[in-house]
Design a protein around this motif. Structure first.
Motif, PDB file in Angstrom:
ATOM      1  N   LEU A 160      50.353  -0.573  81.016  1.00 28.18           N
ATOM      2  CA  LEU A 160      49.914   0.276  79.909  1.00 28.18           C
ATOM      3  C   LEU A 160      48.514   0.832  80.166  1.00 28.18           C
ATOM      4  N   GLN A 161      47.650   0.032  80.765  1.00 29.57           N
ATOM      5  CA  GLN A 161      46.319   0.534  81.109  1.00 29.57           C
ATOM      6  C   GLN A 161      46.406   1.630  82.164  1.00 29.57           C
ATOM      7  N   ASN A 162      47.285   1.447  83.153  1.00 29.93           N
ATOM      8  CA  ASN A 162      47.450   2.469  84.185  1.00 29.93           C
ATOM      9  C   ASN A 162      48.016   3.760  83.603  1.00 29.93           C
ATOM     10  N   LYS A 163      48.949   3.631  82.654  1.00 28.06           N
ATOM     11  CA  LYS A 163      49.496   4.822  82.006  1.00 28.06           C
ATOM     12  C   LYS A 163      48.403   5.567  81.244  1.00 28.06           C
ATOM     13  N   PHE A 167      40.047   1.016  76.510  1.00 27.93           N
ATOM     14  CA  PHE A 167      41.460   0.975  76.138  1.00 27.93           C
ATOM     15  C   PHE A 167      41.999  -0.434  76.336  1.00 27.93           C
ATOM     16  N   GLU A 168      42.471  -1.040  75.269  1.00 26.67           N
ATOM     17  CA  GLU A 168      43.016  -2.399  75.320  1.00 26.67           C
ATOM     18  C   GLU A 168      44.368  -2.396  74.615  1.00 26.67           C
ATOM     19  N   THR A 193      33.641   2.867  89.346  1.00 26.79           N
ATOM     20  CA  THR A 193      32.896   2.883  88.089  1.00 26.79           C
ATOM     21  C   THR A 193      33.636   3.688  87.035  1.00 26.79           C
ATOM     22  N   TRP A 194      34.222   4.809  87.442  1.00 22.14           N
ATOM     23  CA  TRP A 194      35.004   5.633  86.498  1.00 22.14           C
ATOM     24  C   TRP A 194      36.169   4.823  85.941  1.00 22.14           C
ATOM     25  N   TYR A 195      36.904   4.157  86.829  1.00 22.38           N
ATOM     26  CA  TYR A 195      38.050   3.356  86.384  1.00 22.38           C
ATOM     27  C   TYR A 195      37.591   2.254  85.431  1.00 22.38           C
ATOM     28  N   THR A 196      36.496   1.590  85.784  1.00 21.07           N
ATOM     29  CA  THR A 196      36.000   0.496  84.945  1.00 21.07           C
ATOM     30  C   THR A 196      35.614   0.993  83.562  1.00 21.07           C
TER      31      THR A 196
END
Length: 270
Positions: free
Chosen positions: A245-248, A126-127, A117-120
């Motif tokens: 980029l999302q992981n960063k 962030f896009e 849930t935190w990750y989601t």
């Protein structure tokens, strides 16, 4: 008397159900004393079977077999209650152990669900823009393939590296002997940003087929060899770059949390 009971059972088994109320799931298929077996009980039992057993259980003979098994269990359960076997010490201990197991499973599930849930929630805000994706692609338009041996101590890594430097053809032999990496990491294809930064940099600057190492990371001590590199088309690379980029972005948030919650690690691999 025995034959009369079996006759009544056979009649009940061949009926769609002995109706009870208007709810089909509560239709009674078998009654054993004061205990009944409903269509809902049957469906629950079917859901626990594999596909082949389910297929058989839905045939007339299979249904009769299933109902007889359920009837036997219900009779035993009813008699166990009558004899107050719930107070048996072994039974109570088995329940206690199973409750502890289920509590541990539930706690682990709750923890993992909270993390997901935190990750989601943090990913939704962030896009990466197309401009960001194109800028990354212009800098890193390729993917690399490496094979690697990961070891758990520096001495073994040093000895293995020396052996490979003199005899690269021994790679498979030494990998079988010393590699602690899971199979998914023994051969790996990635774009820059998808794996470990320091190993990506080494691979990017290495000629194909040359042994490089050893390098210490949180995974262990690595020896690598680049086995291939290719340029990707933008359409192929774009979804992967977006994920990078999302992981960063998430890594930056985690770095902030480390400061916020004062992380101290008391053990260190040497």
């Amino acid at each position: 008397m025995k034959y009369y009971v079996l006759f009544l059972l056979a009649v009940c088994l061949n009926l769609t159900a002995c109706k009870q109320g208007n709810n089909p799931s509560q239709a009674v298929a078998v009654r054993a004393g004061t205990v009944t077996i409903t269509e809902q009980d049957i469906e629950q039992s079917l859901s626990l079977l594999d596909a082949q057993d389910q297929k058989f259980a839905k045939t007339p003979f299979g249904r009769q077999n299933l109902l007889q098994i359920l009837m036997r269990e219900k009779l035993i359960e009813q008699d166990a209650h009558a004899k107050e076997l719930e107070q048996d010490k072994d039974y109570q201990e088995a329940l206690k152990q199973k409750r502890a197991e289920l509590d541990a499973i539930y706690d682990q599930f709750a923890r993992e669900a909270l993390i997901r849930t935190w990750y989601t929630k943090n990913s939704e805000g962030f896009e990466p823009t197309e401009k960001d994706i194109k800028a990354y692609y212009n800098k890193y338009p390729y993917e690399m393939t490496i094979k690697q041996i990961i070891m758990d101590n520096a001495q073994t890594a040093d000895q293995t590296l020396k052996a490979l430097k003199s005899s690269p053809g021994r790679w498979n032999e030494l990998s079988r002997r010393h590699n602690i990496a899971p199979s998914s990491l023994q051969t790996l294809t990635f774009m820059p940003g998808e794996y470990l930064d320091n190993l990506e940099a080494v691979a990017a600057n290495s000629p194909t087929g040359k042994v490089q190492g050893f390098f210490k990371t949180p995974q262990g001590f690595h020896i690598i060899m680049k086995t291939g590199e290719k340029r990707l088309g933008f359409d192929e690379a774009a979804p992967r770059i977006k994920q990078i980029l999302q992981n960063k972005h998430l890594d930056e948030l985690l770095d902030t949390l480390k400061t916020q919650y004062e992380v101290i690690i008391y053990e260190e691999n040497k």
